[in-house]
Design a protein around this motif. Structure first.
Motif, PDB file in Angstrom:
ATOM      1  N   VAL A  24     -11.035  -8.239   2.194  1.00 21.31           N
ATOM      2  CA  VAL A  24      -9.637  -7.884   1.956  1.00 21.31           C
ATOM      3  C   VAL A  24      -9.347  -8.180   0.494  1.00 21.31           C
ATOM      4  N   LEU A  25      -8.916  -7.178  -0.244  1.00 26.99           N
ATOM      5  CA  LEU A  25      -8.638  -7.330  -1.669  1.00 26.99           C
ATOM      6  C   LEU A  25      -7.171  -7.594  -1.968  1.00 26.99           C
ATOM      7  N   ASP A  26      -6.278  -6.963  -1.177  1.00 27.65           N
ATOM      8  CA  ASP A  26      -4.856  -7.063  -1.491  1.00 27.65           C
ATOM      9  C   ASP A  26      -4.040  -6.818  -0.230  1.00 27.65           C
ATOM     10  N   VAL A  27      -2.904  -7.495  -0.140  1.00 30.42           N
ATOM     11  CA  VAL A  27      -1.981  -7.314   0.982  1.00 30.42           C
ATOM     12  C   VAL A  27      -0.564  -7.316   0.434  1.00 30.42           C
ATOM     13  N   THR A  28       0.213  -6.304   0.818  1.00 24.00           N
ATOM     14  CA  THR A  28       1.645  -6.326   0.535  1.00 24.00           C
ATOM     15  C   THR A  28       2.378  -6.271   1.870  1.00 24.00           C
ATOM     16  N   VAL A  29       3.513  -6.932   1.896  1.00 22.73           N
ATOM     17  CA  VAL A  29       4.285  -7.028   3.131  1.00 22.73           C
ATOM     18  C   VAL A  29       5.723  -6.622   2.849  1.00 22.73           C
ATOM     19  N   GLY A  30       6.247  -5.745   3.697  1.00 23.84           N
ATOM     20  CA  GLY A  30       7.640  -5.345   3.613  1.00 23.84           C
ATOM     21  C   GLY A  30       8.345  -5.647   4.920  1.00 23.84           C
ATOM     22  N   THR A  31       9.640  -5.894   4.843  1.00 27.19           N
ATOM     23  CA  THR A  31      10.404  -6.185   6.052  1.00 27.19           C
ATOM     24  C   THR A  31      10.869  -4.902   6.714  1.00 27.19           C
ATOM     25  N   GLU A  32      10.887  -4.932   8.023  1.00 25.64           N
ATOM     26  CA  GLU A  32      11.433  -3.826   8.810  1.00 25.64           C
ATOM     27  C   GLU A  32      12.583  -4.321   9.670  1.00 25.64           C
ATOM     28  N   GLY A  33      12.999  -5.578   9.459  1.00 21.91           N
ATOM     29  CA  GLY A  33      14.120  -6.161  10.184  1.00 21.91           C
ATOM     30  C   GLY A  33      13.705  -6.892  11.436  1.00 21.91           C
ATOM     31  N   ASP A  34      14.510  -7.883  11.827  1.00 22.56           N
ATOM     32  CA  ASP A  34      14.341  -8.617  13.076  1.00 22.56           C
ATOM     33  C   ASP A  34      12.921  -9.139  13.263  1.00 22.56           C
ATOM     34  N   ARG A  35      12.402  -9.837  12.239  1.00 12.54           N
ATOM     35  CA  ARG A  35      11.062 -10.452  12.268  1.00 12.54           C
ATOM     36  C   ARG A  35       9.945  -9.423  12.438  1.00 12.54           C
ATOM     37  N   ARG A  36      10.195  -8.179  12.054  1.00 12.21           N
ATOM     38  CA  ARG A  36       9.156  -7.136  12.079  1.00 12.21           C
ATOM     39  C   ARG A  36       8.806  -6.774  10.633  1.00 12.21           C
ATOM     40  N   TYR A  37       7.499  -6.553  10.419  1.00 11.82           N
ATOM     41  CA  TYR A  37       6.996  -6.333   9.069  1.00 11.82           C
ATOM     42  C   TYR A  37       6.019  -5.162   9.023  1.00 11.82           C
ATOM     43  N   VAL A  43      -8.935  -2.835   1.540  1.00 17.14           N
ATOM     44  CA  VAL A  43     -10.232  -3.375   1.978  1.00 17.14           C
ATOM     45  C   VAL A  43     -11.332  -2.727   1.152  1.00 17.14           C
ATOM     46  N   ARG A  44     -12.351  -3.529   0.841  1.00 15.57           N
ATOM     47  CA  ARG A  44     -13.555  -3.000   0.197  1.00 15.57           C
ATOM     48  C   ARG A  44     -14.765  -3.319   1.072  1.00 15.57           C
ATOM     49  N   HIS A  45     -15.579  -2.299   1.300  1.00 16.65           N
ATOM     50  CA  HIS A  45     -16.825  -2.454   2.047  1.00 16.65           C
ATOM     51  C   HIS A  45     -17.724  -1.279   1.700  1.00 16.65           C
ATOM     52  N   ALA A  46     -18.963  -1.521   1.477  1.00 14.33           N
ATOM     53  CA  ALA A  46     -19.892  -0.436   1.125  1.00 14.33           C
ATOM     54  C   ALA A  46     -20.282   0.323   2.390  1.00 14.33           C
ATOM     55  N   GLY A 110     -16.055 -12.174   8.197  1.00 13.89           N
ATOM     56  CA  GLY A 110     -16.789 -13.074   7.324  1.00 13.89           C
ATOM     57  C   GLY A 110     -16.580 -12.815   5.848  1.00 13.89           C
ATOM     58  N   GLY A 111     -16.003 -11.690   5.484  1.00 13.90           N
ATOM     59  CA  GLY A 111     -15.753 -11.390   4.081  1.00 13.90           C
ATOM     60  C   GLY A 111     -14.515 -12.117   3.576  1.00 13.90           C
ATOM     61  N   ALA A 112     -14.089 -11.764   2.371  1.00 17.28           N
ATOM     62  CA  ALA A 112     -12.921 -12.385   1.750  1.00 17.28           C
ATOM     63  C   ALA A 112     -11.663 -12.103   2.573  1.00 17.28           C
ATOM     64  N   GLU A 113     -10.848 -13.139   2.728  1.00 16.64           N
ATOM     65  CA  GLU A 113      -9.580 -13.048   3.446  1.00 16.64           C
ATOM     66  C   GLU A 113      -8.443 -13.321   2.467  1.00 16.64           C
ATOM     67  N   VAL A 114      -7.246 -12.881   2.826  1.00 20.93           N
ATOM     68  CA  VAL A 114      -6.069 -13.106   1.980  1.00 20.93           C
ATOM     69  C   VAL A 114      -4.975 -13.749   2.833  1.00 20.93           C
TER      70      VAL A 114
END
Length: 121
Positions: A24-37, A43-46, A110-114
């Protein structure tokens, strides 16, 4: 003869291991209201084709509970890294950050986590 069999076994395993684990290279999170996202994850994988590709990413809470899953239904051989989204992920109250990890069809996880903080509602 024994060393020839061992060498043959290693050569058979080598192509499957060549792509390594999904990161996992990058994660963005946006709100959708009422604890929903909505999570947008890069992701990178050969990916090598149907026998070895990144096939899933998941969102986990502080106790490693799975809160959301995005199945990846095909290889992304010519699209690396790649980005996919998952909306409507309900996160329990009191959880302020989550971990995102990816899986591939040979190695599993097992790969990189964010770890990412959740935006305020």
């Amino acid at each position: 003869m024994r060393s020839a069999c061992t060498l043959l076994a290693l050569l058979c395993l080598a192509p499957a291991a060549a792509a390594g684990e999904a990161d996992v290279l990058d994660v963005t999170v946006g709100t959708e209201g009422d604890r929903r996202y909505r999570f947008t994850v890069t992701v990178r994988h050969a990916d090598e084709g149907w026998d070895h590709y990144a096939d899933r990413w998941e969102i986990r809470g502080p106790e490693s509970e799975v809160l959301g899953v995005r199945e990846l239904l095909h290889p992304h051989v010519d699209e690396q890294p790649f980005t996919r989204s998952l909306g409507g992920v309900e996160i329990p109250a009191g959880v302020n950050e989550v971990q995102v990890r990816a899986r591939d069809s040979v190695h599993g996880y097992g790969g990189a986590e964010v770890t990412v903080a959740l935006p305020g509602d």
